[in-house]
Design a protein around this motif. Structure first.
Motif, PDB file in Angstrom:
ATOM      1  N   VAL A  95     117.534  32.500   4.975  1.00  0.00           N
ATOM      2  CA  VAL A  95     116.414  33.631   5.368  1.00  0.00           C
ATOM      3  C   VAL A  95     116.230  33.395   6.776  1.00  0.00           C
ATOM      4  N   GLU A 102     119.749  36.313  15.149  1.00  0.00           N
ATOM      5  CA  GLU A 102     120.938  35.883  14.568  1.00  0.00           C
ATOM      6  C   GLU A 102     121.970  35.206  15.368  1.00  0.00           C
ATOM      7  N   VAL A 280     111.696  43.545   4.725  1.00  0.00           N
ATOM      8  CA  VAL A 280     112.649  44.129   4.327  1.00  0.00           C
ATOM      9  C   VAL A 280     113.890  43.523   4.632  1.00  0.00           C
ATOM     10  N   SER A 281     114.136  43.263   5.725  1.00  0.00           N
ATOM     11  CA  SER A 281     115.413  42.786   6.167  1.00  0.00           C
ATOM     12  C   SER A 281     115.729  41.104   5.708  1.00  0.00           C
ATOM     13  N   LYS A 282     114.579  40.372   5.734  1.00  0.00           N
ATOM     14  CA  LYS A 282     114.927  38.963   5.176  1.00  0.00           C
ATOM     15  C   LYS A 282     115.036  38.942   3.894  1.00  0.00           C
ATOM     16  N   ASN A 284     115.608  41.232   1.668  1.00  0.00           N
ATOM     17  CA  ASN A 284     116.736  42.657   1.269  1.00  0.00           C
ATOM     18  C   ASN A 284     115.948  43.512   0.295  1.00  0.00           C
ATOM     19  N   PRO A 286     114.592  46.499  -1.777  1.00  0.00           N
ATOM     20  CA  PRO A 286     114.896  48.018  -2.014  1.00  0.00           C
ATOM     21  C   PRO A 286     113.694  48.916  -1.575  1.00  0.00           C
TER      22      PRO A 286
END
Length: 322
Positions: A95, A102, A280-282, A284, A286
């Motif tokens: 995560v 990254e 939202v990114s970490k 994932n 909806p």
């Protein structure tokens, strides 16, 4: 003026070794001097890293670059706590909530660092004071994510009493109690059913784990309040206190743990995106509801049927091959 970076990494992983080679190459090309952190000191309560900070010149570093996941960043925070030096995390884990870059963006991260194109964000910690029975002086620790009181063995429940600001609140049997910072609300406390708290909120969260009680809900207190957790004398098991999943101390019956907001750890930030975007990114998440997805699927099905009808009509007007 010489610019210096201290590097902390998870040396046991092949991915970390490869990332370290690239980081050293990019830092050298950008004109930085660098030092690798010698992680031979065992984690324990108390400020055991004070001598290490001096020996490795942490105070003279512009930033501590961390190559790894959140666990490695928590380890690096041992070095920078109490200093003005920020942590810059490059995620090699899963995560990586605390990381800012990254693995594939490592070169760009070094270039941003060289251009001083980053912001520094302060994250609150918790100060942990442990009063052990028969001991005059308390033991002091800290955590960036959370301090967790859990049962020392699996077979029985841990009996605890919870207080806030010196006033008793409730007691129950449980597997444990998590007390986290806003930063740590997405870690152990989150998995225990606690709420997500935005990092800029001055608060300390408490989440009971598998509590045998009617009123055992997450609690949130302000920066001037404190929790107390007493391991009751009648508890059938002893407890153990763990800070950030790394530093631990045994809690005999009659022990008291006091948790309040502590100092800060500084994080170097390359992105100014809102925390909601990071969630939202970490995770994932909806961002569209099920009705939207059903509607989209229905539209796609309609398109497929339309294409088939069109192909059928075209085929009826085309002579068959002989």
């Amino acid at each position: 003026m010489t610019r210096r970076v201290l590097i902390v990494t998870h040396g046991g992983r092949p991915q970390a070794v490869a990332a370290l080679s690239e980081a050293l190459r990019e830092l050298k090309a950008a004109g930085f001097e660098y030092t690798l952190h010698d992680d031979a000191v065992a984690e324990e309560f108390g400020d055991h890293m004070a001598a290490k900070r001096v020996a490795e010149g942490v105070h003279n570093a512009e930033v501590v670059m961390v190559l790894g996941g959140d666990g490695t960043i928590l380890r690096a925070a041992e070095l920078t706590r109490g200093t003005d030096v920020p942590l810059l995390g490059v995620n090699l884990g899963h995560v990586g909530f605390l990381a800012e870059s990254e693995r594939e963006d490592l070169r760009a991260a070094v270039q941003r660092l060289a251009a001083r194109d980053y912001e520094v964000e302060e994250r609150a910690t918790v100060e942990v004071t442990v009063h052990l029975p028969g001991t005059a002086e308390p033991v002091v620790g800290w955590a960036l994510n959370e301090a967790t009181v859990e049962k020392a063995t699996r077979d029985r429940m841990l009996e605890v009493a919870i207080g806030v600001d010196g006033r008793p609140l409730l007691s129950f049997g449980c597997d444990g109690v998590v007390m986290s910072t806003a930063t740590g609300s997405t870690a152990h406390a989150f998995s225990g059913g606690g709420p997500v708290i935005w990092p800029d909120v001055d608060a300390v969260l408490m989440v009971p784990l598998s509590a045998h009680a009617l009123f055992a809900r997450p609690l949130v207190i302000g920066p001037r309040s404190r929790y107390t957790v007493d391991v009751l004398p009648q508890s059938t098991v002893e407890g153990v206190l763990t800070c950030d999943g790394r530093r631990e101390i045994r809690l005999p019956r009659g022990s008291r743990v006091v948790v309040r907001q502590g100092g800060t750890v500084r994080l170097a930030r390359l992105s100014t995106a809102p925390f909601a975007d990071r969630l939202v990114s970490k995770f994932n998440l909806p961002v569209s509801g099920w009705r939207d997805r059903v509607g989209s699927a229905h539209a796609e099905a309609q398109d497929v049927r339309s294409d088939r009808t069109s192909d059928s009509n075209t085929g009826s007007n085309t002579p068959a091959e002989t």
